[in-house]
Design an enzyme around this catalytic site. Sequence first.
Site, PDB file in Angstrom:
ATOM      1  N   LYS A  62      -4.651  -5.768  -9.469  1.00  0.00           N
ATOM      2  CA  LYS A  62      -3.358  -5.534  -8.840  1.00  0.00           C
ATOM      3  C   LYS A  62      -2.256  -5.941  -9.810  1.00  0.00           C
ATOM      4  CE  LYS A  62      -5.121  -5.894  -4.271  1.00  0.00           C
ATOM      5  NZ  LYS A  62      -5.901  -4.714  -4.625  1.00  0.00           N
TER       6      LYS A  62
ATOM      7  N   TYR B 288       0.850  -1.184   0.000  1.00  0.00           N
ATOM      8  CA  TYR B 288       0.000   0.000   0.000  1.00  0.00           C
ATOM      9  C   TYR B 288       0.882   1.229   0.000  1.00  0.00           C
ATOM     10  CZ  TYR B 288      -3.951  -2.919   1.334  1.00  0.00           C
ATOM     11  OH  TYR B 288      -4.928  -3.860   1.355  1.00  0.00           O
TER      12      TYR B 288
ATOM     13  N   HIS C 170      -6.384   1.432  -2.558  1.00  0.00           N
ATOM     14  CA  HIS C 170      -6.206  -0.013  -2.696  1.00  0.00           C
ATOM     15  C   HIS C 170      -4.733  -0.335  -2.890  1.00  0.00           C
ATOM     16  CE1 HIS C 170     -10.397  -1.215  -3.072  1.00  0.00           C
ATOM     17  NE2 HIS C 170     -10.576  -0.025  -3.599  1.00  0.00           N
TER      18      HIS C 170
END
Lengths: 464, 544
Positions: B503, B452, B460
């Site tokens: 991601k 993060y 996110h």
Amino acid sequence: MPFDDEDLIPASLNPTSDEAPFDPEDGDQAQDFRLFTSLLTGPGKKTQASSKAIRRGEKDFESHGTRAQENVLESSRSAMHEVLGYTRQHQPRNVVRGWYFPDRWADTPMESEPTSDATADKQSGDRTTTKARGSSQGLFASERVVALESDRSTMLTSMGRVVTSAEKSSPGWLKTWLLPEEALFLVERGTLDLWWPARGIEEIFPIDEDLEDKGKLEDYELGVPLSLQAAYALFIGRDGERGKISLERYQVYANLRRTGYRVLRAASILPKSPPSRTSESLWQWLFSLLKKTNNLLALQSSYPGYGPLVRPGLYRSYVPIFEQLALVQRHKPSPLPTSESPDPQDPFKIHFLIWKSNSNFMKTKPPPPDFQMAVVDARDSSVPTLEQLDTLLLSTPWDPPEDEGKIGAGFVYKRLKHGWRNAIMAIVDRGLISYMRFGEMAFGEELLYQNTNLLDITGKASKQ
Amino acid sequence: MAAVKKPAIDAPPPGLQKQSREKQDRSATKPRKIPFHEIYALPAPIRTFPLPSFYPNNPLSLFHVLWAWTRQVLSPPPAEPSVIHQGHWSPETRSVHVRDAVSIRALWEQGFFGKGHYSRSEPNWLKREQNRQGQGDKKVSELVTAQRREERKMMKWDRARKEQEAIHKTRLQEAWRAPVGPMELLALPNSPQDLHVSSPSKLSNGHTSYESPLDSSAPHVSIRSTRNQAPPTSIPIPPIPSLVGNGDAASKIETDPFPSLNRSQSPIPPTATTARASPDTIPSTPKRRKSVRFSPKVESTTFQLFDPPSPHIGSSTNGKMPNGDMTNTTVALPQPMGTVPAEALSVAIPAEGVANSPELVDREHLQLTPEEAFYLVFALGALSVMDPATEKALKAQELFRLFCQLSSLSPKTAELQPDNPFLIQYVVYHHFRSLGWVPRPGIKFGVDWLLYIGGPVFSHAEFAVIVLPAYTDPYWKSQGHQPARRSWHWLHSINRVQSHALKTMVMVYVDIPPPTQALEPSTLLKRYKVREFYMKRWLSNRSR
């Protein structure tokens, strides 16, 4: 408030996704045949399936008994039928006859000259040197096994080469010669008529004096046409076999060609030049010396064996705190590979150079490639080790991220995700190809703690 | 589970009304909401004392700087880290527990360490519990997520219902057929009085002659006749009782001589009648192959196998439904009414019990993974860990040995291997922490760490890290030591999860140094090298 196990967020809500919203279920969706029919039938003919009926993104899971649904299904089905039933015609003038001569160039030495200056070639003004260099690079003369009778096909803009190193007026010296994957692809496509020679190359490609001699011989006296199965048997082999190509590499090649890319075999790797020391000014040298001593002092004074690494005291900012924490060696990307890095080993080495179809292309003097690709087998190989991945990426050109020094989480992400070098691996699992892009990252180049107002920025960014 | 049920219970319509009410309450009780970047301002549990900035064009600021400096010199603030939090080693759970409430908040807010052991991430069990017992209206991330899920579910059901309505409409349109055959024309009633007589005789005519709500060109007579046949239940029974039982739609037809006019006045009844008729009378209604979609009880949280595939369009509240607030209308449905009291009861009992017990005790503790705990002890010095056996604080070297031994496959060997799993993971954790990232365990995404920027409350995680050891040193070569072979399928499965969760997957190779005699973590860590590579799918038909 996002958390670890948050639900999926659509890409449009993600503030940092600056690319077009991408679909994770990409690429592999079924073809919409109605698009094809509109291509095939043209404006004159009316077909049952019109392109305006195309719907995307909706899926019917069950038949709900309406005629509207049946009509849509039926039109799609008939479009598919039309597409599949379309008669492809081979114009006789487009068909090229090729002859299989596996041993014609067998004793030609592999060219030693590296292709690395493909990038440099473009800019260099000296026309003659580029020509000379360009003609021999990426030639693979000893691998070329099929000679074409003519070179008029449009497919040949990115395939086939004339072997220039051959002696003048030796048989086949002005013919276009194909690599096995090129020949097989053309045969499969229906553009190439592959023949097995019953006579020697001198008789099939007679040197221009005895033209009348060739006229005497009928086609079937010269040789026999080969089937597609025969072509597969002739051209598919193991890696490293001369004049053959492994099935995985051919599958990747054919897939890329069908998708519309231009593909050439990658010749060799970048030259290893000794790390050139950039000339430093006296100031910089003094400064670096100062820094070194500083570092040394810091190293000696701090780092008690069992911590705490952050010495108790009064701190004015977080930068000295984080600097004391830096222990693990970070990676520093460099544009030139060091001389001791080993050569990439099969299968983790660049096999194909790939160009997008819209770029200007000359097969003898290709521009710098858009992508580099290695082909690996999903069952025979495993996830690369650090050395394999590192040497593979070191053989690709230096491609540093842009937007250097711009502050903000979005830029940090963008730079990190761009990486410093990249290569694509085609992982082939018994005919199914998965393309993966690997890139060299350097988190050590982004010192987040120096970005003092990053929190504000992220706070703002997440609210957008 | 309680959290999920909650919004449905204490406020049956969690729609716009409730939100606006909440907003009012909040603005009344809490005058100002502290922004996240003020709560979570510190990136580590260490404070800094920056001097005020000096502006050359404002000479007074020099005095400000001087004053701040002299104040800090004369009465220096305590050396940072000024607070050393207390942790307790828990050998059973293999984690370090922090029980003090102040320490829990501090460690969470200053660097996002650990996780509440009753919570998903942020330790907020107390808040949730207070919420549940009606002692305040606090915004908790778990509840927000539950509410969002609920809303999403509503949205999906609403969408499915609209879809189904559209299908139904087309089906009705297609089913209507003008009476053209001679026998059909003859069979049409001539006057309203004939309706009663003719209806029983048309039993065999079946479902195909429905009136289309959209088709206004249909002759009056046919509409009347077909409408009367439509309810299948009415057919065997004598006409008048059936019409009464069928509700107002049919009875209006009885009284109204001009059905088309009637239809234009109230568009609801025709659909109501036909919709109710549809499941029985249309045999072409498909069998459900995939029970993915519809429940008539929109507010029930589970799909029952016996739920019909189409929603209950025929209910009298149907007309209001498309315009929004679903729960308002669904409460009026007879079926769910039966379930609501049961739920309300089950909640009411604990609520009464709470009324007796005056205050809630926070029973939640913060649990730190070994990597987090060791980072706090070894790198920052902001934590001391108690050994439960001796009731003494574990020294950093004891903690290090303990964690290494626990992670090692053969804890008997006292020798510390350079590729000890804890050591490798800690190297990666330390690497990213020291660059300013907030790494958090990534088991829920099938990876080792999630990275993060700032912390999980801000954005996110952008990167998902898997850790791979690498043995490139000549020592390992001479030993013939190879890393474990990982299959491509393993890598692809992880990557698929990451791309679905938006991601970027990062493969982190930790280059393992040869064994050494040194035992201090600070000298050990300096010998490791970390390399990062991203990996993502390349789409051949999108890169052209």
